[in-house]
Structure formats: C-alpha cells, structure tokens
Motif scaffolding. Structure first.
Motif, mmCIF file in Angstrom:
data_model
loop_
_atom_site.group_PDB
_atom_site.id
_atom_site.type_symbol
_atom_site.label_atom_id
_atom_site.label_comp_id
_atom_site.label_asym_id
_atom_site.label_seq_id
_atom_site.Cartn_x
_atom_site.Cartn_y
_atom_site.Cartn_z
ATOM 1 N N ASN A 3 -6.626 -7.111 -8.228
ATOM 2 C CA ASN A 3 -8.025 -7.410 -7.875
ATOM 3 C C ASN A 3 -8.305 -7.029 -6.419
ATOM 4 O O ASN A 3 -9.078 -7.690 -5.736
ATOM 5 N N SER A 4 -7.646 -5.975 -5.963
ATOM 6 C CA SER A 4 -7.716 -5.616 -4.543
ATOM 7 C C SER A 4 -7.892 -4.113 -4.359
ATOM 8 O O SER A 4 -7.356 -3.536 -3.406
ATOM 9 N N ALA A 5 -8.577 -3.469 -5.303
ATOM 10 C CA ALA A 5 -8.768 -2.020 -5.190
ATOM 11 C C ALA A 5 -9.335 -1.711 -3.811
ATOM 12 O O ALA A 5 -10.232 -2.430 -3.348
ATOM 13 N N PRO A 6 -8.839 -0.712 -3.095
ATOM 14 C CA PRO A 6 -7.916 0.342 -3.578
ATOM 15 C C PRO A 6 -6.430 0.049 -3.307
ATOM 16 O O PRO A 6 -5.637 0.981 -3.202
ATOM 17 N N PHE A 7 -6.066 -1.246 -3.180
ATOM 18 C CA PHE A 7 -4.683 -1.567 -2.808
ATOM 19 C C PHE A 7 -3.888 -2.158 -3.973
ATOM 20 O O PHE A 7 -2.775 -2.659 -3.780
ATOM 21 N N ASP A 8 -4.441 -2.133 -5.178
ATOM 22 C CA ASP A 8 -3.740 -2.683 -6.347
ATOM 23 C C ASP A 8 -2.370 -2.016 -6.512
ATOM 24 O O ASP A 8 -2.230 -0.796 -6.329
ATOM 25 N N GLY A 9 -1.382 -2.833 -6.875
ATOM 26 C CA GLY A 9 -0.053 -2.302 -7.171
ATOM 27 C C GLY A 9 0.871 -2.236 -5.975
ATOM 28 O O GLY A 9 2.071 -2.008 -6.130
ATOM 29 N N LEU A 10 0.319 -2.423 -4.777
ATOM 30 C CA LEU A 10 1.177 -2.406 -3.594
ATOM 31 C C LEU A 10 1.900 -3.742 -3.437
ATOM 32 O O LEU A 10 1.345 -4.796 -3.758
ATOM 33 N N SER A 11 3.122 -3.701 -2.910
ATOM 34 C CA SER A 11 3.816 -4.957 -2.606
ATOM 35 C C SER A 11 3.134 -5.619 -1.418
ATOM 36 O O SER A 11 2.373 -4.980 -0.670
ATOM 37 N N SER A 12 3.421 -6.918 -1.224
ATOM 38 C CA SER A 12 2.800 -7.651 -0.117
ATOM 39 C C SER A 12 3.057 -6.958 1.213
ATOM 40 O O SER A 12 2.148 -6.803 2.034
ATOM 41 N N ASP A 13 4.314 -6.528 1.450
ATOM 42 C CA ASP A 13 4.653 -5.899 2.739
ATOM 43 C C ASP A 13 3.941 -4.563 2.903
ATOM 44 O O ASP A 13 3.385 -4.268 3.967
ATOM 45 N N ALA A 14 3.946 -3.747 1.849
ATOM 46 C CA ALA A 14 3.292 -2.439 1.934
ATOM 47 C C ALA A 14 1.784 -2.608 2.100
ATOM 48 O O ALA A 14 1.132 -1.852 2.834
ATOM 49 N N ALA A 15 1.224 -3.623 1.431
ATOM 50 C CA ALA A 15 -0.224 -3.846 1.502
ATOM 51 C C ALA A 15 -0.643 -4.249 2.915
ATOM 52 O O ALA A 15 -1.721 -3.878 3.386
ATOM 53 N N PHE A 16 0.203 -5.025 3.597
ATOM 54 C CA PHE A 16 -0.121 -5.443 4.965
ATOM 55 C C PHE A 16 -0.393 -4.216 5.834
ATOM 56 O O PHE A 16 -1.409 -4.129 6.526
ATOM 57 N N ASP A 17 0.534 -3.247 5.785
ATOM 58 C CA ASP A 17 0.374 -2.039 6.602
ATOM 59 C C ASP A 17 -0.808 -1.195 6.137
ATOM 60 O O ASP A 17 -1.564 -0.662 6.948
ATOM 61 N N ALA A 18 -0.956 -1.093 4.805
ATOM 62 C CA ALA A 18 -2.036 -0.244 4.269
ATOM 63 C C ALA A 18 -3.411 -0.799 4.626
ATOM 64 O O ALA A 18 -4.330 -0.052 5.009
ATOM 65 N N ILE A 19 -3.591 -2.115 4.507
ATOM 66 C CA ILE A 19 -4.894 -2.724 4.805
ATOM 67 C C ILE A 19 -5.184 -2.630 6.297
ATOM 68 O O ILE A 19 -6.320 -2.325 6.705
ATOM 69 N N ALA B 241 -4.091 -0.370 8.353
ATOM 70 C CA ALA B 241 -4.428 1.028 8.654
ATOM 71 C C ALA B 241 -5.851 1.351 8.199
ATOM 72 O O ALA B 241 -6.597 2.064 8.892
ATOM 73 N N TRP B 242 -6.258 0.827 7.041
ATOM 74 C CA TRP B 242 -7.609 1.072 6.513
ATOM 75 C C TRP B 242 -8.664 0.486 7.456
ATOM 76 O O TRP B 242 -9.668 1.125 7.770
ATOM 77 N N LEU B 243 -8.418 -0.748 7.923
ATOM 78 C CA LEU B 243 -9.373 -1.408 8.821
ATOM 79 C C LEU B 243 -9.489 -0.651 10.141
ATOM 80 O O LEU B 243 -10.586 -0.497 10.702
ATOM 81 N N GLU B 244 -8.337 -0.178 10.654
ATOM 82 C CA GLU B 244 -8.362 0.571 11.908
ATOM 83 C C GLU B 244 -9.114 1.899 11.734
ATOM 84 O O GLU B 244 -9.927 2.281 12.589
ATOM 85 N N LYS B 245 -8.858 2.567 10.598
ATOM 86 C CA LYS B 245 -9.509 3.861 10.340
ATOM 87 C C LYS B 245 -11.028 3.708 10.268
ATOM 88 O O LYS B 245 -11.784 4.560 10.765
ATOM 89 N N HIS B 246 -11.489 2.623 9.648
ATOM 90 C CA HIS B 246 -12.927 2.404 9.491
ATOM 91 C C HIS B 246 -13.518 1.575 10.628
ATOM 92 O O HIS B 246 -14.667 1.106 10.533
ATOM 93 N N GLU B 247 -12.703 1.363 11.674
ATOM 94 C CA GLU B 247 -13.146 0.637 12.869
ATOM 95 C C GLU B 247 -13.707 -0.741 12.530
ATOM 96 O O GLU B 247 -14.727 -1.182 13.069
#
Length: 562
Positions: free
Chosen positions: A96-112, A114-120
């Motif tokens: 329920n977290s598209a576009p981060f569905d399927g990521l592990s908790s640790d991987a999602a931390f970095d991905a989210i 990075a996404w927030l930083e990219k979109h300022e």
C-alpha cells in the motif's frame, strides 16, 4: 506535559482534531491533523507523521479516536499481519505504498529519503536524544565558572587561572554565600565575576585522566595521560551508568579534540557491580510509621528450608515483621558494619565472603552464617600451611607421584585462571576450596608433602588478591619468597591433567546403568569388554541379545540390546 519516553508509554493518549488536513508528501492524500499529548516537543519539529498500524502509541491514539489504520508493512514473506490487537512493529516488506511496494524496510528507508530529496520535499536528518548538560549550580562548593560579566553586558573569560574559591566564606544555608561576597565577585567598573559554580560532575568527569599525572603543575594534563589512557577496567555501581560514564565520555572527547589525550573513549571495559542486600524487620505503629530493626538485633527461628517461622526483637522478645530482602540502607536499618566484622574475623574473612557469595555483577544477600563459613575455610588453609611448615624440611620427592591429587589441583587451577579473566571471583574461591580439600587428604609421605608444597604455592597465589594478609604471611612462613605480590601467576602443567585412566558412562538402551574405568590407551575392544562385564550392566542385559555397542571415545558406551 510528559518529559520523557517512559511517561509517554504509560500515560493516557489524548487529543483533538484541529479541523485542518495536511497533504501526504508522497501520495498527496489528505491526512487529518490532531493536537495530541504524546509527542515530545523537543523531537524534530514537534509535528510528526503518525503511522497507526506500525507504532504502538499511534495505534492506541487511532483506536481511541476511530482513525483508520492502514497497514503499509507486511511480514518479510509479504503476508499481512493482524493489527486488530496491537501495532505491527517488526521489519518487513512495504505494501500500500506505491511506488515503494515490495521493498524491504531497510531498502525503503533509503528509497523514500532519496525520493523526497529529489522532489525537494524533505531529506535525512539525525535527531539526537541527548540534551545539553546543565553544569551550573547556585552554591559555594564547586569548581568556579571562570567567566566575567562585563558592565556592557558581554561575557569574557577570566584572565587569571585558576579562579579560587575564597576560604573566609560564611555558610548560613540561605543560598550561595558567594553572592554576598563583593570581595570575590566585584571586579570594579561594573564588572562582576560569575558566582555560580560548576556541578560537581564537572570535576569527576576527568579525574581518571588527572590520576595519571597528579603532580602536573603547569598544565591540566601532561604526556603521562597519553601514555596511560584509556583506563583498562572501570568498576562501579549501576547508579554511575548514566551520568558519570556519559559525562566522562563527553569530557574525554573534548580533551581529545584539544590534543590533551589521544584515546577516543575513557574506559575499555566496564564491570557494573551488584548491590549488597539483607533482610529487613519492622514494627508498624498506629500512626502508620515503621520502626526498623537491624538484623543483628533480631532473633529468627527458621524451618528446614530456611523460611522464617518467627522473628522477635532481642531486647524485649516481642514479634517483629519481616519486610523482605532490600538493599542495605540506613532508612531500613539493615546495614552491617564491616568494621565490626573485621574486628571479629579479620579483613581477609570479610573480603573472601563478599567475593565468594555472589558474582560481582549480581546482588549479594548477606548472611552471618556465610561469614562464619569463610572464616572456617581460612582457618583450614592456615592449619594446612602450618602443618607443612612443621614437616617440610629435608623433603626431596616428586609431587608427580601423587598423580590423582595433582590432576585435581591443576584442573582447579585451570578453572580459576579462566574465571579470573572473566571476573567471576566467586568460582575462583570455589576452585581454591577444591584445592584445599584435595590437599587436606594427603598423608605425610615424601611425595605427598612435595605435592602439598606445590599445591600451597598455587592456592596462596590464587587467593592473594582476595585474602592478601593470610596469603602474604603464609607465603613467607613457607619460604616461597619475601613478598607474594612479586610472584607470578601459577601456571597449569598440562601433563598433570592427563589421566592414566578414563571413566566411561555405560548406558543400556540409552539409560545410564554404570561407570567403568579403563586405561587411557585401551583399544575399543577392551572398552566394550569392560562395559559388558560391568556387574550392573549385566543385570540389564541379562536375557537380551546385544545388537550394537556404540563407543563415544573418552566419554560414553551405549549398549543396544533387545
């Protein structure tokens, strides 16, 4: 409001909607905003995104106010976990977290992030749980704070060091007397010396470094501190675990940054010692107050299991109520004066008792009977040494001829040396008792006396840190040397540990039915033969057919019979 996390865990969660919605930074969905009482204002901005399915405090708040709980973390296999009874707080896989569905908790931390930083829309930030250390105290006794308050409102560093406390002070209990001493604080022209002093933790936070160079008279520390630090072993009560250890680390890093020392941490190893506890006894008075009686002033009758049947005060014979085992304290009047015990038994008995009764990191429950037992052991040791001193002259024999005793002594020595390393001093004393018991069985033959001398040389050195006076005196009496403190640790003789015979446990169909002793170099066939020939084993195999014999070398024989 709440000031720490412990209070937040137990308090009632209360809040109210303020009629506003915030937009979720990733999904853009509207999120209701509540004012609540269970977030610490000092954490981040004070505005926190709640995750009611995966944080227990948020879950309780959402449950109370009927806020939907959307599960966004499934278990590591990707399966939803029930959140009806409590939040799911384990790591897992996002949903329920598209576009981060399927990521592990640790991987999602970095991905989210990075996404927030990219979109300022955000970024990573470290929030520290530690707060500034308030070191100022309004009192006379403390290290002076070396600052001057200028007339123009600025603050300057004192220009003379060290700033010394005046000694002609009048302490009347009405606040810091320094504030009433213009001779100390008034520097003229409106300049005033600071009258607050540092918290006493300020001094105790770097004493360990000053100990390395106590006579340094031109600097805070000299090169000896760089040589000796860090401290190899810190021993202290649990009450030091937060303030003193934490402040010492702060100070150490400051001194390191200033180039005074080179180590990053002040202490290499920590041993947190347990408390000494003892029974308490009291009488309750009609006004609700309690009168506490020292255990030495109470006569106790116990059953065969040591449970208290009856307790009376010795001075009047009237009952007192057992209050349970508590930390020794003046308030509960359950302390024991070590000096009284030292006068009666000597310091070595008291030291030996405290080392033997419990591991140093656990509570020690005081027992007068235990002190008596420690005293009896030291008297046995003394008697053994006295006997040896009287008969040892002219004895020239080989202790190795007492192989069984020598094996027992060196086996106990091996254990004691291991336990010293892991700071389990109670079992060091146990090993010394084993050695003394083994030596007590020796006769007066030349080989036995040689073994007695070797064994006493070992046990006295093992006991010397624990019972130094007895050990030192007996060391001299037996002619081992002038000072036991200059002797090295005893060394284990590996050859003494090897046995001519080996004991095997014998099982029949998995149940122990006997023990056998065979030569250490006996072949397997001889081991089997001895096992089958054991009288008790024959009773349990009589009338059965032996199908298999399993031999575990040097340990076990299992006979399978049907």
């Amino acid at each position: 409001g709440p000031v720490n996390e412990a209070e937040l865990e137990t308090m009632e969660k209360r809040g109210m909607p303020i009629g506003l919605h915030a937009l979720h930074p990733v999904s853009g969905e509207p999120v209701p905003v509540f004012a609540a009482n269970f977030e610490l204002m000092g954490y981040g901005t004070g505005a926190v995104m709640a995750v009611p399915a995966h944080d227990q405090r948020d879950w309780e708040f959402a449950e109370k106010y009927g806020i939907p709980k959307k599960q966004v973390i499934f278990d590591p296999e990707g399966h939803p976990c029930p959140i009806d009874e409590s939040a799911y707080v384990q790591r897992g896989v996002l949903a329920n977290s598209a576009p981060f569905d399927g990521l592990s908790s640790d991987a999602a931390f970095d991905a989210i992030a990075a996404w927030l930083e990219k979109h300022e829309k955000g970024g990573r930030q470290v929030n520290f749980r530690l707060r500034d250390w308030g070191v100022s105290r309004q009192r006379y006794w403390g290290c002076p704070i070396p600052v001057i308050h200028r007339a123009d409102g600025t603050i300057a560093t004192a220009d003379e060091f060290p700033v010394r406390l005046p000694e002609d002070v009048v302490v009347d209990g009405s606040g810091s007397p320094l504030k009433n001493m213009p001779a100390f604080y008034d520097l003229g022209s409106g300049d005033r010396r600071e009258t607050d002093t540092f918290d006493t933790f300020f001094e105790s936070s770097w004493y360990y470094a000053r100990y390395c160079c106590p006579d340094a008279d031109t600097a805070m520390l000299d090169e000896r501190a760089r040589y000796w630090l860090p401290v190899d072993q810190y021993i202290g009560g649990i009450e030091h675990a937060i303030l003193h250890l934490l402040y010492a680390r702060f100070f150490n890093k400051l001194m390191r940054d200033e180039g005074l020392i080179e180590c990053d941490e002040p202490f290499s190893r920590l041993l947190t010692q347990g408390m000494v506890v003892a029974e308490t006894y009291y009488r309750a008075h009609p006004d609700g107050s309690h009168e506490w009686f020292n255990p030495a002033d109470v006569e106790v009758e116990r059953d065969e299991k040591g449970r208290t049947l009856r307790a009376v005060a010795k001075h009047d014979g009237d009952p007192v109520t057992p209050g349970g085992v508590e930390k020794m304290s003046k308030s509960k009047n359950n302390g024991v004066d070590p000096q009284t015990l030292i006068d009666r038994y000597g310091a070595d008995t008291v030291r030996l008792y405290t080392m033997f009764t419990a591991p140093p990191d656990q509570s020690l429950e005081w027992s007068d009977d235990g002190v008596e037992g420690a005293h009896r052991f030291l008297k046995r040791l003394w008697a053994l040494g006295t006997r040896l001193a009287q008969v040892q002259q002219g004895v020239h024999a080989d202790a190795a001829d007492c192989s069984d005793t020598r094996r027992e002594v060196h086996s106990a020595l091996q254990k004691a040396l291991f336990d010293y390393e892991r700071q389990q001093y109670n079992t060091v004393v146990s090993a010394c008792m084993t050695i003394v018991n083994a030596l007590n069985k020796l006769d007066d033959s030349p080989a036995a006396l040689a073994m007695l001398r070797e064994g006493m040389g070992i046990v006295l050195r093992l006991l010397s840190p624990i019972a130094p006076h007895v050990s030192h005196a007996m060391w001299r009496t037996l002619g081992f040397g002038d000072d036991i403190n200059h002797a090295g640790w005893p060394a284990v003789d590996e050859s003494a540990l090897r046995s001519d015979t080996i004991e095997y446990v014998v099982q029949v169909n998995g149940k122990m039915r006997g023990r056998i002793e065979v030569a250490a170099d006996a072949p397997r066939s001889l081991v089997e033969e001895a096992a089958l020939g054991n009288e008790n084993v024959r009773r349990f195999t009589d009338g059965l057919t032996v199908r298999k014999t399993i031999v575990v070398p040097n340990k076990l024989v299992n006979i399978v019979a049907k």
